[in-house]
Design a protein around this motif. Sequence first.
Motif, mmCIF file in Angstrom:
data_model
loop_
_atom_site.group_PDB
_atom_site.id
_atom_site.type_symbol
_atom_site.label_atom_id
_atom_site.label_comp_id
_atom_site.label_asym_id
_atom_site.label_seq_id
_atom_site.Cartn_x
_atom_site.Cartn_y
_atom_site.Cartn_z
ATOM 1 N N ASN A 226 0.578 -1.487 0.366
ATOM 2 C CA ASN A 226 -0.149 -0.023 -0.057
ATOM 3 C C ASN A 226 0.801 1.041 -0.059
ATOM 4 O OD1 ASN A 226 0.970 -0.450 2.529
ATOM 5 N ND2 ASN A 226 -1.219 -0.124 3.536
ATOM 6 N N ASP A 228 2.745 4.433 -1.210
ATOM 7 C CA ASP A 228 1.707 6.068 -2.711
ATOM 8 C C ASP A 228 3.105 5.972 -2.633
ATOM 9 O OD1 ASP A 228 3.448 7.470 -0.998
ATOM 10 O OD2 ASP A 228 1.988 8.040 -0.075
ATOM 11 N N VAL A 229 2.438 6.963 -4.371
ATOM 12 C CA VAL A 229 3.808 7.126 -5.194
ATOM 13 C C VAL A 229 5.103 7.877 -4.395
ATOM 14 C CG1 VAL A 229 2.624 8.827 -6.280
ATOM 15 C CG2 VAL A 229 4.264 7.747 -7.559
ATOM 16 N N GLN A 230 5.061 8.609 -3.742
ATOM 17 C CA GLN A 230 6.130 9.624 -2.688
ATOM 18 C C GLN A 230 6.676 8.683 -1.983
ATOM 19 O OE1 GLN A 230 2.393 9.850 -2.755
ATOM 20 N NE2 GLN A 230 1.825 12.344 -4.088
ATOM 21 N N THR A 231 5.661 7.591 -1.337
ATOM 22 C CA THR A 231 6.968 6.920 -0.485
ATOM 23 C C THR A 231 8.024 6.258 -1.440
ATOM 24 O OG1 THR A 231 5.613 6.291 1.361
ATOM 25 C CG2 THR A 231 7.041 5.675 1.034
#
Length: 342
Positions: A226, A228-231
Amino acid sequence: MSDSETFLGALGRAETNTADEHRKRVAAWLCEEIDEGHLDLPLPGHGNTWQRWAILRDLARRDLSLVRLAEGHADAVAILAELKASPPEPGSVWGVWTAHPPGPDLHAQSEGSGWRLNGVKQFCSGARVCTHALVSALVSEAERQLFAVRAEAAVAAPDTWAAAGMAASDTLTLIFDDVAAEPVGRVGDYIARPGFHHGGIGVAACWYGGALAVSQPLATQAASGNADVQTRARYGAIDRELYSAETVLRRAAEEVDADPEDYEAGAKMRAMRVRAVVASACAGVLRHTGEALGAGPLAFDPHYAHAVEDLAVYLRQHRGDRDLAGLGTAAAAHEGGTDVES
């Protein structure tokens, strides 16, 4: 005394006890590593330099204060070998105390057939765990020489390390009062040997291992389904930094093994370049993990919090723009075919 004052006093004592316990634990780990032969590392330039630095990297990933002491011991062994001095006795723990920042200094005087040291030495890591040390001291107004001493002969000045980072490395200011010393090499030999620069890269390998420890919580998050793209993007930036650091370290190890006696033309510039690249990569890891993870792991993950605090302090061995200016001067002189002192 009020309840709040009692509570704060108890909290302060608990923090002090925790820090002291960590210092003692690191000292015990160090002695265990030495006793079990894990710090009998390949000497730089003898064909297995990457193995040497990889071991330091892995110890740094475990604990940066531990690797600071382990690197000092291993560096002392290498220095003694390079300067044709007697090797350490089995079971001894060595440090290398050669910093000379502004302030009081350490002086050596010849007395008959021996030498005595008097004065102050700052930044002595492992001050209370080392049995012996290599110490640089002034033998004239502008000349320094390296000496071997028994660490117990110096007196530690209390409370001379204020930072939380690297506190377990037991780095203190030591006072020398007529301490017997044995010369190791001649005046200037410590800096004039190729191994001086090889050792500087070994320190960068320790920084790199610390950055690996700092990056681990974000790696775990990025690997989860799960994320996200920022992570994922943050960890992508970290992976870029870590890859660049290991790549230059591996290449440097190959170059050292190929020409271990190269001093000015290769070793000095190589060390400056590698340290600059690795220091920049580690700073990037600290920035990206801090911004991605926020305060949570700093508050609740002791290993991560220690790694962040320790790496931020350890990296200060790279002096930023001052070291980059030295690199720029040397690189420009090399490119232009001139001989310019850095």
